[in-house]
Design an enzyme around this catalytic site. Structure first.
Site, mmCIF file in Angstrom:
data_model
loop_
_atom_site.group_PDB
_atom_site.id
_atom_site.type_symbol
_atom_site.label_atom_id
_atom_site.label_comp_id
_atom_site.label_asym_id
_atom_site.label_seq_id
_atom_site.Cartn_x
_atom_site.Cartn_y
_atom_site.Cartn_z
ATOM 1 N N HIS A 1 -4.876 0.562 10.679
ATOM 2 C CA HIS A 1 -6.053 -0.305 10.815
ATOM 3 C C HIS A 1 -6.633 0.058 12.415
ATOM 4 O O HIS A 1 -7.168 -1.091 12.908
ATOM 5 C CB HIS A 1 -6.100 -1.657 10.607
ATOM 6 C CG HIS A 1 -5.189 -1.831 9.019
ATOM 7 N ND1 HIS A 1 -4.130 -3.053 8.852
ATOM 8 C CD2 HIS A 1 -5.212 -1.040 8.012
ATOM 9 C CE1 HIS A 1 -4.093 -2.705 7.647
ATOM 10 N NE2 HIS A 1 -4.271 -1.517 7.198
ATOM 11 N N HIS B 1 -0.789 5.450 7.609
ATOM 12 C CA HIS B 1 -1.656 4.653 7.480
ATOM 13 C C HIS B 1 -2.196 3.575 8.527
ATOM 14 O O HIS B 1 -1.099 3.042 8.664
ATOM 15 C CB HIS B 1 -1.645 4.021 5.978
ATOM 16 C CG HIS B 1 -2.528 2.902 5.808
ATOM 17 N ND1 HIS B 1 -3.894 3.283 5.735
ATOM 18 C CD2 HIS B 1 -2.335 1.394 5.653
ATOM 19 C CE1 HIS B 1 -4.633 1.932 5.394
ATOM 20 N NE2 HIS B 1 -3.721 1.097 5.571
ATOM 21 N N GLU C 1 0.826 -1.327 -0.109
ATOM 22 C CA GLU C 1 0.039 0.160 0.127
ATOM 23 C C GLU C 1 0.838 1.253 -0.095
ATOM 24 O O GLU C 1 0.508 2.278 0.509
ATOM 25 C CB GLU C 1 -0.977 0.010 1.213
ATOM 26 C CG GLU C 1 -1.860 -1.258 1.223
ATOM 27 C CD GLU C 1 -3.120 -0.908 2.122
ATOM 28 O OE1 GLU C 1 -4.243 -0.564 1.687
ATOM 29 O OE2 GLU C 1 -2.876 -0.980 3.420
ATOM 30 N N HIS D 1 -11.369 -1.031 6.451
ATOM 31 C CA HIS D 1 -10.032 -1.055 6.288
ATOM 32 C C HIS D 1 -9.366 -0.313 7.330
ATOM 33 O O HIS D 1 -8.780 -0.913 8.161
ATOM 34 C CB HIS D 1 -9.895 -0.721 4.883
ATOM 35 C CG HIS D 1 -8.237 -0.668 4.595
ATOM 36 N ND1 HIS D 1 -7.698 -0.345 3.345
ATOM 37 C CD2 HIS D 1 -7.178 -0.774 5.370
ATOM 38 C CE1 HIS D 1 -6.351 -0.425 3.378
ATOM 39 N NE2 HIS D 1 -6.006 -0.785 4.634
#
Ligand code: MN
Length: 245
Positions: A105, A103, A84, A175
């Site tokens: 989760h 980023h 990603e 996500h």
């Protein structure tokens, strides 16, 4: 200085700051074995720095690679990279003001990406950067109904960056979340307090109808609270370095 491999020298202090960011995000429960944090290259605005494919808690300075704006490593020397990475490259391409991207989760934010009626909004002063609420990226709009939800192409990264717009954060349905800021410490701070705001909002919604900050309160709170990010960073850093006793 550019080397034969086309990479730009990075001083040890900047590298260590990124290593520490990885460790703080793990220590504060924002990332687990997954998630990543990057910074724009301090000497070359067309490059960014991101660890090779590994758990953030285990990142050392030797694991940090340089990437181009196409999301590809400049000289990976066979080392695997994050699928990603296009989240980072496309946000840096779209937003010259952005110097760092996280980023994650993070568990507490996930519900706000899947319940349309529950918008993540600033519930307390530390979450004021959420402004008028956090948008949700719907990957189906670009990838259709059968994707694995990962931002695994430049096209998907560009779609995410487009929906982020000029904001500081965006949820990703089913996500996680992505946070962009003008500096590494602010990006880490916002990733931590985005998760805390989400947890508090979930609790408040069980009690009743929460009263959120007005846009004016948010603006005022951002400038006062975020003037003190270094105070938190100093403590978070000492903790991951085992120096808090
Ligand atoms: Mn992810």
């Amino acid at each position: 200085m550019t080397s034969d491999a086309g990479t730009n020298a990075v001083d040890a202090e900047h590298l260590q700051e990124l290593v520490v960011a990885n460790r703080i995000l793990f220590d504060q429960g924002v990332v687990d074995a997954f998630g990543h944090v990057s910074m724009r290259h301090p000497a070359n605005a067309d490059r960014f720095l991101l660890a090779r494919n590994m758990a953030p808690r285990l990142v050392t300075a030797d694991d940090i690679l340089e990437f181009g704006m196409d999301g590809e490593p400049v000289a990976a020397a066979g080392r695997a990279v994050y699928i990603e990475r296009y989240i980072h490259s496309e946000i840096y391409r779209a937003r010259p003001d952005v110097k760092a991207v996280v980023h994650s989760h993070a568990q507490a934010v996930i519900p706000f990406g899947v319940v349309a009626a529950a918008k993540l909004r600033p519930l307390f002063h530390m979450g004021a950067f959420l402004g008028e609420g956090c948008p949700v990226f719907e990957i189906r709009d670009t990838a259709g109904r059968g994707s694995d939800l990962l931002i695994r192409s430049r096209e998907l990264g560009a779609a995410l960056a487009r929906d982020l717009g000029q904001r500081s954060s965006i949820l990703m349905r089913g996500h996680g979340a992505t946070i962009a800021a003008d500096g590494l410490r602010r990006a880490v701070y916002r990733a931590i307090y985005m998760q805390m705001n989400a947890a508090l909002q979930t609790t408040a919604m069980q009690l009743g109808d929460p009263e959120f900050l007005t846009p004016e309160e948010s603006e005022a709170a951002v400038s006062s609270v975020e003037g003190q990010i270094d105070r938190a960073w100093t403590m978070w850093r000492l903790k991951v370095e085992g120096k808090l006793g």
